[in-house]
Write an enzyme that holds these catalytic residues in place. Structure first.
Site, PDB file in Angstrom:
ATOM      1  N   LYS A 291       0.849  -1.188   0.000  1.00 19.28           N
ATOM      2  CA  LYS A 291       0.000   0.000   0.000  1.00 19.28           C
ATOM      3  C   LYS A 291       0.887   1.242   0.000  1.00 19.28           C
ATOM      4  O   LYS A 291       1.809   1.347   0.808  1.00 19.28           O
ATOM      5  CB  LYS A 291      -0.901  -0.013   1.229  1.00 19.28           C
ATOM      6  CG  LYS A 291      -1.973   1.053   1.258  1.00 19.28           C
ATOM      7  CD  LYS A 291      -2.872   0.843   2.460  1.00 19.28           C
ATOM      8  CE  LYS A 291      -3.988   1.874   2.511  1.00 19.28           C
ATOM      9  NZ  LYS A 291      -4.874   1.657   3.682  1.00 19.28           N
ATOM     10  N   GLU A 374     -19.493  -5.718   9.752  1.00 20.89           N
ATOM     11  CA  GLU A 374     -20.400  -4.946  10.592  1.00 20.89           C
ATOM     12  C   GLU A 374     -21.468  -5.817  11.252  1.00 20.89           C
ATOM     13  O   GLU A 374     -21.847  -5.582  12.406  1.00 20.89           O
ATOM     14  CB  GLU A 374     -21.062  -3.839   9.765  1.00 20.89           C
ATOM     15  CG  GLU A 374     -20.117  -2.729   9.338  1.00 20.89           C
ATOM     16  CD  GLU A 374     -19.349  -3.042   8.063  1.00 20.89           C
ATOM     17  OE1 GLU A 374     -18.506  -2.219   7.649  1.00 20.89           O
ATOM     18  OE2 GLU A 374     -19.603  -4.129   7.477  1.00 20.89           O
ATOM     19  N   ARG A 402     -25.595  -1.878   6.904  1.00 22.32           N
ATOM     20  CA  ARG A 402     -25.407  -3.272   6.518  1.00 22.32           C
ATOM     21  C   ARG A 402     -25.777  -4.228   7.644  1.00 22.32           C
ATOM     22  O   ARG A 402     -25.923  -5.429   7.417  1.00 22.32           O
ATOM     23  CB  ARG A 402     -23.944  -3.493   6.113  1.00 22.32           C
ATOM     24  CG  ARG A 402     -23.444  -2.503   5.091  1.00 22.32           C
ATOM     25  CD  ARG A 402     -21.977  -2.658   4.804  1.00 22.32           C
ATOM     26  NE  ARG A 402     -21.723  -3.840   3.987  1.00 22.32           N
ATOM     27  CZ  ARG A 402     -20.524  -4.199   3.554  1.00 22.32           C
ATOM     28  NH1 ARG A 402     -19.478  -3.473   3.878  1.00 22.32           N
ATOM     29  NH2 ARG A 402     -20.366  -5.257   2.824  1.00 22.32           N
TER      30      ARG A 402
END
Length: 625
Positions: A291, A374, A402
């Site tokens: 990254k 979640e 969600r």
């Protein structure tokens, strides 16, 4: 099929040869190293121009020797443009070579490439004819920060919530098989952080069970989402990277597996992807990337490798006042945790963005990062509550959507004392329709026993957070927006749990939700200049509607509710329903957002466009009196 797979499988000593990598092979910064030479590749490179590539077909015609220079140019463009517009810099720096290889091996849009999450698709946009619009990234009427079907035929799915790409890919593959479009290939690019989400494994369960439906799963493994990837999956991937794994979870499911592959070696990537396409079998191509690769500030950023960068400050940004909402929450939670040993926190792969990092530093054993999951976060918190603790679940408003079923049937049904803290509630700005936190009042207002609070300023955030955590029967929710908390607003009196922000009586009542109190006060001042007196009351508790506030509203001729959330099912709707059950019948105007998706734009501009600033409130009152 198994024989073909065995012949083609990439190993450290097989296909890919010098390109195969293990953990520790990557340099910490600078250009990408090639193991066959052991040094930076400084050989002369053919000239190339990114702005001459109008489509993937142009990219496919480039000689291989031109690709390192192209990767350098793409990185330079990313750094130059994204630091001006703001956006997801680190993730895109990490997928430059991977994106080039994907578009050289597969023929988009005939072959469908789905990105998970979509914020790593900037390079994809550049290579599919959108470079000239990159200065409009994440701006009103500009390029979306995620794949957008309105922008390009190369964007088939508009996904910005994680862990969805494999389900899209499964459906696409089924559809292509059923319609006889067998020449179309389906490729899903999935970050290792996204793989911590349950939907990925639900999709893998189906993909692996259909060996005659080839799906190419490109696992972009950089060891993190915002922060390092958590859980047993991270351990398994690390073992695969280092060659110490006793087994392979993907192969055990029935998937083919190729890798690990150096995700910054375009030719190694092309070899692996062409092999995957030949298999005609569901396959995981395990790519190791960094990254922020190639940009020293990103690679050295310990927090999140410059996951997102802010745009060049505007005049409006420079004038913003007060501490950030997230910082106020984080500081106050540390103070509360110091007083109450039963307070714990749960987050879904967003420790720093949700403000839990200070708590994790002070009390690391009391903070749980469950990954991008979640639904699991909510039900796990119910378990924590059942064990006698008080969980604080910190999640962005748009992401808690969600887990609605878990909030309803797990948290509320069990009357669990859980505090949900919803950052980025209301209009969020440049991330666009998928990230505006405009649905939480409508959704969670349906939940029996749920109490929802909205602070108008930093001090009220502290007060209401403590009140939420002190509530021991059933769930509570605290919502606040992105950005700074503004100046403090002093109360002039109380009406039940609500607070009056103006003095005196009038026939017009303005009822703003949260920080829109500032706009309501300014509207009250403007109305006074027009000869119209208006009272402003901050409800503080949005759901359920306070009976005292209801009684007080009934004493006015005109009541105006103001909220930056969806009007259907929002606070205005709740007040209207409550008023219908009383004998008083004031005229009611509800100001808010339409029940539709709202485009990207600066928060102030979007509030103005929907009449939620002082000007819009004033106009609504003048028209209503």
């Amino acid at each position: 099929m198994r024989e073909l797979y065995g012949a083609l499988r990439l190993r450290a000593d097989g296909c890919g040869g010098d390109h195969a990598v293990t953990a520790g092979d990557h340099p910490r910064r600078g250009r990408i190293m090639n193991r066959s030479r052991g040094s930076v590749d400084d050989r002369p490179r053919p000239e190339t121009r990114l702005d001459t590539l109008a489509s993937p077909a142009d990219l496919q015609r480039l000689p291989a020797a031109a690709l390192p220079g192209l990767a350098d140019e793409i990185r330079a463009q990313l750094v130059s443009r994204v630091t001006r517009t703001g956006g997801h810099l680190g993730p895109n720096l990490g997928v430059v070579e991977l994106t080039i290889a994907l578009h050289r091996v597969f023929s988009s849009p005939r072959d469908v490439i789905v990105w998970d999450t979509g914020h790593q698709a900037y390079v994809h946009k550049m290579l599919t004819g959108r470079l000239d619009r990159f200065d409009t990234l994440r701006q009103a009427s500009g390029l979306s920060g995620y794949p957008s079907r309105a922008e390009s035929e190369h964007d088939v799915i508009e996904n910005s919530h994680a862990s969805t790409a494999l389900s899209y890919a499964d459906g696409l593959a089924k559809g292509f098989q059923l319609t006889g479009s067998l020449e179309r290939r389906v490729v899903a690019v999935v970050g290792d952080g996204a793989m911590t989400g349950g939907m990925c494994w639900e999709a893998l369960n189906n993909i692996a069970a259909a060996p005659d439906r080839p799906v190419v799963i490109v696992l972009n493994d950089n060891g993190r989402s915002y922060e390092p990837t958590v859980g047993s999956l991270a351990v398994q991937l690390r073992a695969l990277r280092t060659g110490t794994a006793w087994g392979n979870v993907f192969e055990q499911l029935g998937l083919a597996y190729l890798g690990p592959v150096d995700g910054h070696d375009t030719m190694a990537l092309e070899t692996a992807l062409r092999t995957a396409a030949l298999l005609q079998h569901p396959v995981v191509v395990h790519c190791i990337t960094r990254k922020g690769a190639g940009h020293t500030p990103a690679e050295l950023d310990e927090a999140d490798h410059l996951h997102t960068v802010n745009p060049t400050p505007t005049a409006a940004m420079s004038q913003a006042h007060g501490p950030a909402w997230t910082d106020v929450f984080g500081d106050e939670l540390v103070a509360i945790a110091g007083e109450r040993t039963d307070v714990v926190a749960v987050t879904a792969a967003m420790m720093r963005p949700t403000g839990l990092f200070p708590l994790a530093c002070r009390y690391p054993e009391r903070v749980y990062d469950v990954g991008i999951a979640e639904q699991h976060a909510v039900t796990s918190a119910v378990g924590l509550a059942a064990a006698g603790l008080h969980p604080v679940v910190a999640i962005y408003s748009t992401f808690l959507n969600r887990a609605f079923d878990q909030v309803l049937m797990d948290a509320a049904l069990h009357r669990a004392p859980i505090t949900f803290v919803l950052d980025r509630a209301g209009i969020t700005g440049p991330d666009g329709p998928s990230h505006h936190g405009m649905w939480d009042l409508a959704l969670f207002g349906l939940v029996p026993g749920m109490r929802v609070a909205a602070p108008r300023d930093a001090q009220q955030l502290r007060v209401l957070l403590r009140a939420c955590i002190a509530h021991e029967v059933g769930p509570t929710m605290l919502r606040f927006p992105r950005g700074r908390s503004g100046v403090g607003i002093r109360a002039r009196g109380t009406v039940g749990a609500a607070e009056l922000l103006t003095e005196g009586r009038s026939k017009v009542l303005l009822v703003p939700v949260g920080p829109l109190a500032g706009a309501a006060l300014e509207a009250s001042r403007r109305l006074r200049e027009l000869g119209i007196r208006a009272t402003v009351v901050d409800p503080r508790w949005i759901n359920p509607v306070d009976p005292e506030l209801l009684r007080y509203a009934g004493e006015h001729r005109l009541v105006v509710t103001i909220e930056d959330s969806a009007l259907p099912g929002g606070f205005g709707d709740a007040l209207a329903r409550a008023l219908r059950r009383t004998t008083s019948r004031p005229q009611l105007i509800t100001l808010g957002l339409p029940g539709d998706f709202i485009a990207a734009g600066e928060r102030a501009d979007l509030l103005h466009a929907h009449g939620l600033d002082a000007e819009g409130i004033t106009e609504a009152v003048v028209a209503g009196v």
